[in-house]
Design a protein around this motif. Sequence first.
Motif, PDB file in Angstrom:
ATOM      1  N   ASP A 248       0.952  -1.401  -0.133  1.00  0.00           N
ATOM      2  CA  ASP A 248      -0.140   0.010   0.049  1.00  0.00           C
ATOM      3  C   ASP A 248       0.923   1.263   0.172  1.00  0.00           C
ATOM      4  N   ALA A 249       0.181   2.522   0.104  1.00  0.00           N
ATOM      5  CA  ALA A 249       1.056   3.646  -0.136  1.00  0.00           C
ATOM      6  C   ALA A 249       2.138   3.824   1.089  1.00  0.00           C
ATOM      7  N   ASP A 250       1.704   3.071   2.279  1.00  0.00           N
ATOM      8  CA  ASP A 250       2.914   2.958   3.555  1.00  0.00           C
ATOM      9  C   ASP A 250       4.197   2.054   3.285  1.00  0.00           C
ATOM     10  N   GLY A 251       3.927   1.184   2.095  1.00  0.00           N
ATOM     11  CA  GLY A 251       4.906   0.271   1.870  1.00  0.00           C
ATOM     12  C   GLY A 251       4.578  -1.049   2.592  1.00  0.00           C
ATOM     13  N   MET A 252       3.471  -1.110   3.207  1.00  0.00           N
ATOM     14  CA  MET A 252       3.150  -2.323   3.954  1.00  0.00           C
ATOM     15  C   MET A 252       2.300  -3.361   3.145  1.00  0.00           C
ATOM     16  N   ILE A 253       2.479  -4.862   3.337  1.00  0.00           N
ATOM     17  CA  ILE A 253       1.984  -5.757   2.722  1.00  0.00           C
ATOM     18  C   ILE A 253       0.504  -5.597   2.728  1.00  0.00           C
ATOM     19  N   VAL A 254      -0.090  -5.659   1.495  1.00  0.00           N
ATOM     20  CA  VAL A 254      -1.739  -5.188   1.818  1.00  0.00           C
ATOM     21  C   VAL A 254      -2.410  -6.658   1.962  1.00  0.00           C
ATOM     22  N   ASP A 255      -2.051  -7.799   1.413  1.00  0.00           N
ATOM     23  CA  ASP A 255      -2.816  -9.058   1.995  1.00  0.00           C
ATOM     24  C   ASP A 255      -1.758  -9.982   2.364  1.00  0.00           C
ATOM     25  N   PRO A 256      -1.656 -10.128   3.658  1.00  0.00           N
ATOM     26  CA  PRO A 256      -0.706 -11.039   4.297  1.00  0.00           C
ATOM     27  C   PRO A 256      -0.904 -12.543   3.819  1.00  0.00           C
ATOM     28  N   ALA A 257      -2.334 -12.953   3.471  1.00  0.00           N
ATOM     29  CA  ALA A 257      -2.399 -14.301   3.114  1.00  0.00           C
ATOM     30  C   ALA A 257      -2.032 -14.632   1.594  1.00  0.00           C
ATOM     31  N   LEU A 258      -2.101 -13.531   0.826  1.00  0.00           N
ATOM     32  CA  LEU A 258      -1.627 -13.675  -0.629  1.00  0.00           C
ATOM     33  C   LEU A 258      -0.214 -13.578  -0.554  1.00  0.00           C
ATOM     34  N   ASP A 259       0.490 -12.726   0.452  1.00  0.00           N
ATOM     35  CA  ASP A 259       1.792 -12.654   0.477  1.00  0.00           C
ATOM     36  C   ASP A 259       2.665 -13.977   0.970  1.00  0.00           C
ATOM     37  N   ALA A 260       1.989 -14.491   1.745  1.00  0.00           N
ATOM     38  CA  ALA A 260       2.353 -15.853   2.251  1.00  0.00           C
ATOM     39  C   ALA A 260       2.258 -16.861   1.150  1.00  0.00           C
ATOM     40  N   ARG A 261       1.581 -16.697  -0.148  1.00  0.00           N
ATOM     41  CA  ARG A 261       1.669 -17.603  -1.047  1.00  0.00           C
ATOM     42  C   ARG A 261       2.417 -17.067  -2.113  1.00  0.00           C
ATOM     43  N   THR A 262       3.035 -15.991  -1.934  1.00  0.00           N
ATOM     44  CA  THR A 262       4.112 -15.594  -2.989  1.00  0.00           C
ATOM     45  C   THR A 262       5.676 -15.937  -2.673  1.00  0.00           C
ATOM     46  N   VAL A 263       6.197 -16.318  -3.929  1.00  0.00           N
ATOM     47  CA  VAL A 263       7.544 -17.092  -3.735  1.00  0.00           C
ATOM     48  C   VAL A 263       8.399 -15.757  -3.991  1.00  0.00           C
ATOM     49  N   GLY A 264       9.498 -15.785  -3.163  1.00  0.00           N
ATOM     50  CA  GLY A 264      10.620 -14.637  -3.380  1.00  0.00           C
ATOM     51  C   GLY A 264      11.175 -14.046  -2.023  1.00  0.00           C
ATOM     52  N   LEU A 265      12.152 -13.153  -2.235  1.00  0.00           N
ATOM     53  CA  LEU A 265      12.728 -12.789  -1.212  1.00  0.00           C
ATOM     54  C   LEU A 265      11.726 -11.681  -0.640  1.00  0.00           C
ATOM     55  N   PRO A 266      11.704 -11.721   0.921  1.00  0.00           N
ATOM     56  CA  PRO A 266      10.706 -10.744   1.583  1.00  0.00           C
ATOM     57  C   PRO A 266      11.483  -9.282   1.325  1.00  0.00           C
ATOM     58  N   LEU A 267      10.198  -8.394   1.457  1.00  0.00           N
ATOM     59  CA  LEU A 267      10.481  -6.941   1.115  1.00  0.00           C
ATOM     60  C   LEU A 267      11.662  -6.395   2.283  1.00  0.00           C
ATOM     61  N   ASP A 268      11.710  -7.000   3.402  1.00  0.00           N
ATOM     62  CA  ASP A 268      12.476  -6.313   4.545  1.00  0.00           C
ATOM     63  C   ASP A 268      14.127  -6.646   3.992  1.00  0.00           C
ATOM     64  N   ARG A 269      14.228  -7.650   3.195  1.00  0.00           N
ATOM     65  CA  ARG A 269      15.545  -7.836   2.864  1.00  0.00           C
ATOM     66  C   ARG A 269      16.219  -6.804   2.068  1.00  0.00           C
ATOM     67  N   LEU A 270      15.127  -6.180   1.045  1.00  0.00           N
ATOM     68  CA  LEU A 270      15.396  -5.131   0.185  1.00  0.00           C
ATOM     69  C   LEU A 270      15.829  -3.703   1.076  1.00  0.00           C
ATOM     70  N   ARG A 271      15.061  -3.782   2.181  1.00  0.00           N
ATOM     71  CA  ARG A 271      15.020  -2.592   3.068  1.00  0.00           C
ATOM     72  C   ARG A 271      16.385  -2.454   3.820  1.00  0.00           C
ATOM     73  N   SER A 272      17.012  -3.659   3.859  1.00  0.00           N
ATOM     74  CA  SER A 272      18.266  -3.713   4.717  1.00  0.00           C
ATOM     75  C   SER A 272      19.278  -3.685   3.871  1.00  0.00           C
ATOM     76  N   ALA A 273      19.030  -4.001   2.398  1.00  0.00           N
ATOM     77  CA  ALA A 273      20.298  -4.052   1.618  1.00  0.00           C
ATOM     78  C   ALA A 273      21.091  -2.823   1.396  1.00  0.00           C
ATOM     79  N   ARG A 274      22.314  -3.035   1.118  1.00  0.00           N
ATOM     80  CA  ARG A 274      23.124  -1.939   1.016  1.00  0.00           C
ATOM     81  C   ARG A 274      22.833  -1.130  -0.089  1.00  0.00           C
ATOM     82  N   ARG A 275      22.790  -1.930  -1.450  1.00  0.00           N
ATOM     83  CA  ARG A 275      22.520  -1.071  -2.467  1.00  0.00           C
ATOM     84  C   ARG A 275      21.260  -1.751  -2.972  1.00  0.00           C
ATOM     85  N   ALA A 276      20.066  -1.063  -3.379  1.00  0.00           N
ATOM     86  CA  ALA A 276      18.979  -1.751  -3.839  1.00  0.00           C
ATOM     87  C   ALA A 276      18.397  -0.488  -5.032  1.00  0.00           C
TER      88      ALA A 276
END
Lengths: 329, 329
Positions: A248-276
Amino acid sequence: MNLDDELLSVRAAELYYDEDKTQDEIGVILGLTRWKVGRLLASAKQRGFIRIEIVHPRARRLGLERALVERFGLADAVVVPVGDAVAESEVVERVASAAADHLTALRPVPRTLAISWGRTLLAVANALGDGWAAGVNIVQMNGGVSVNRRSGTAAATAIEIARKSGGGATLLPSPAILERLETKLSIESDRTVAGILDLAAGADTYLYSAGAATASSAHIESGYLDVDDMDELIRRGAVGDVVGRYIDADGMIVDPALDARTVGLPLDRLRSARRAIAVISGVDKVPVAHAIVTSGLCTALVTDEAMANALLGLPEVPLPHTARTRTAI
Amino acid sequence: MNLDDELLSVRAAELYYDEDKTQDEIGVILGLTRWKVGRLLASAKQRGFIRIEIVHPRARRLGLERALVERFGLADAVVVPVGDAVAESEVVERVASAAADHLTALRPVPRTLAISWGRTLLAVANALGDGWAAGVNIVQMNGGVSVNRRSGTAAATAIEIARKSGGGATLLPSPAILERLETKLSIESDRTVAGILDLAAGADTYLYSAGAATASSAHIESGYLDVDDMDELIRRGAVGDVVGRYIDADGMIVDPALDARTVGLPLDRLRSARRAIAVISGVDKVPVAHAIVTSGLCTALVTDEAMANALLGLPEVPLPHTARTRTAI
DNA sequence: GGCCGATCTGCTCGGATGAGCACAGCGGGG
DNA sequence: CCCCGCTGTGCTCATCCGAGCAGATCGGCC
């Protein structure tokens, strides 16, 4: 400063910029001292009568870049200009080209680069030059389409980027979103997939684009979501997706259930990345880009001028005389 | 000059023009000597990457003016720029305004100014400032509408120009074109009319516009000609009218019989005039303007940029990258 | 009419810049 | 292998130009 001086400014500017006269010569022509001419030119510049534009496909807008870095606390920003004559489709190419330049100039050179996929990233892959870096490991960080009309787009992107650096590509063999949570959990626990995700999590650099939350999303096109799902996401505040995850506009996951079925890196990894590095262009992606820069999902943004202006809350094309009516100087 | 230098030119130009850095600073940033930077900037300018535009209603295009003077042997030319954002209707106003400036700056100051009438001339009259000259005698040099929907336009133009200089206006009380030759001859032999035409013939300065040979001509609007007449004129090579007389591309009278029924100064008087100022703008008038400048009907031309480019045989908007494909540099 | 502050003008001075020159690197031809 | 012309580079020097300052001018106010 009266009207007469204004006209003189214009005449002086014409002679100075169009005719390449020296200020002294202009002084003789207009019957003024060279200092007066200098002051007239300064006032013409200051009042915006003189517009200097750099006409080149690779030109950038450094002022906007600085403003973006400042405002959103980025490490870097790249803004390509969009003149009146630049077609929408060409904008993506130019932004991709700028992203390729940015990647090529990255120091230290990335060793492991995690990427997403999509039209924009494919364009970046194509824009990169051979030998843009040496031996970079490319790894996909989110699941993607395996069979659709443009089959293999996701894979081709990773492979192309890797080939041009003389490195290898590691593909993530998984759908983007699974129907059942159990399937997703079991795929993710598969040794191969888990290893790839670990590799992605250890990347020193991330490169991704974003999708707008609209009916033309790649997720709908690929059949992972249908139009009703999208409407529901939008109703719940989705502005778009980042590496497959709707925020959503705040960068929060909109639908946790959908998100749980999504394969890939979690967004927090991007937030902690040195270069994204986020590469985003097009008016429909303004909301998702805004969510990304305000919620710390990227350290660098590569985008177009219209996007930059939108993010900074400015009118799109600040022409001097319209600016006067719009911002009441 | 390879591609790498081209990109460096653009980067240097951005830093120099957008960021106001000194060439020395740019040298440090890009890892070059300041001389190299200077050369890059020069090449960027020379290759047209840097476009400097003067954004002001009163701005002019001196380069085009010089080219017109040169090419057509004029004494003077005034060309106003038309940016992308300037509406067609506004162009006439700006050209008129430039014509007013030109008139005001005329030296020696005109004592007797012979004028035609029309939309353009009315705009010039309005654009003139009070006291643009002192005590100029304004005299109409061709017959005009006395009663039409904008009744008195012709008279108002002359009176306005005269009023603003504190001088008097002498109106030519005659229709533009008469149905029968006898009527025209008898009107012309009338003492009043003959006196006015003599006055006009003795003017030291002439100011007129021109009409295109199209169905929207003022002659049709006023009922002097009908659409069939115009078609016939066009068939015979008419490009437009000058003070009521239709000429072809070579500046010759198209229809001598029609011309004989037209009241006003003969065109040869314009050709022998010391100062004849033509004020013409709009793409549909390009052919007539070309006929005027090539057949010596004016000594000075006030026009717009598009017209000037057309007259010089250039593409309308010489963008650097399109110019390359069109003119094969 | 006379005083005073504000603005404008012309100037000095030093930094920024462009023209021209000498030299290095490079490639081709003998 | 050497010579020579060509391109590109770094430098000197004269010029151009902008910052800052002192005098001139002007309008407001008493």
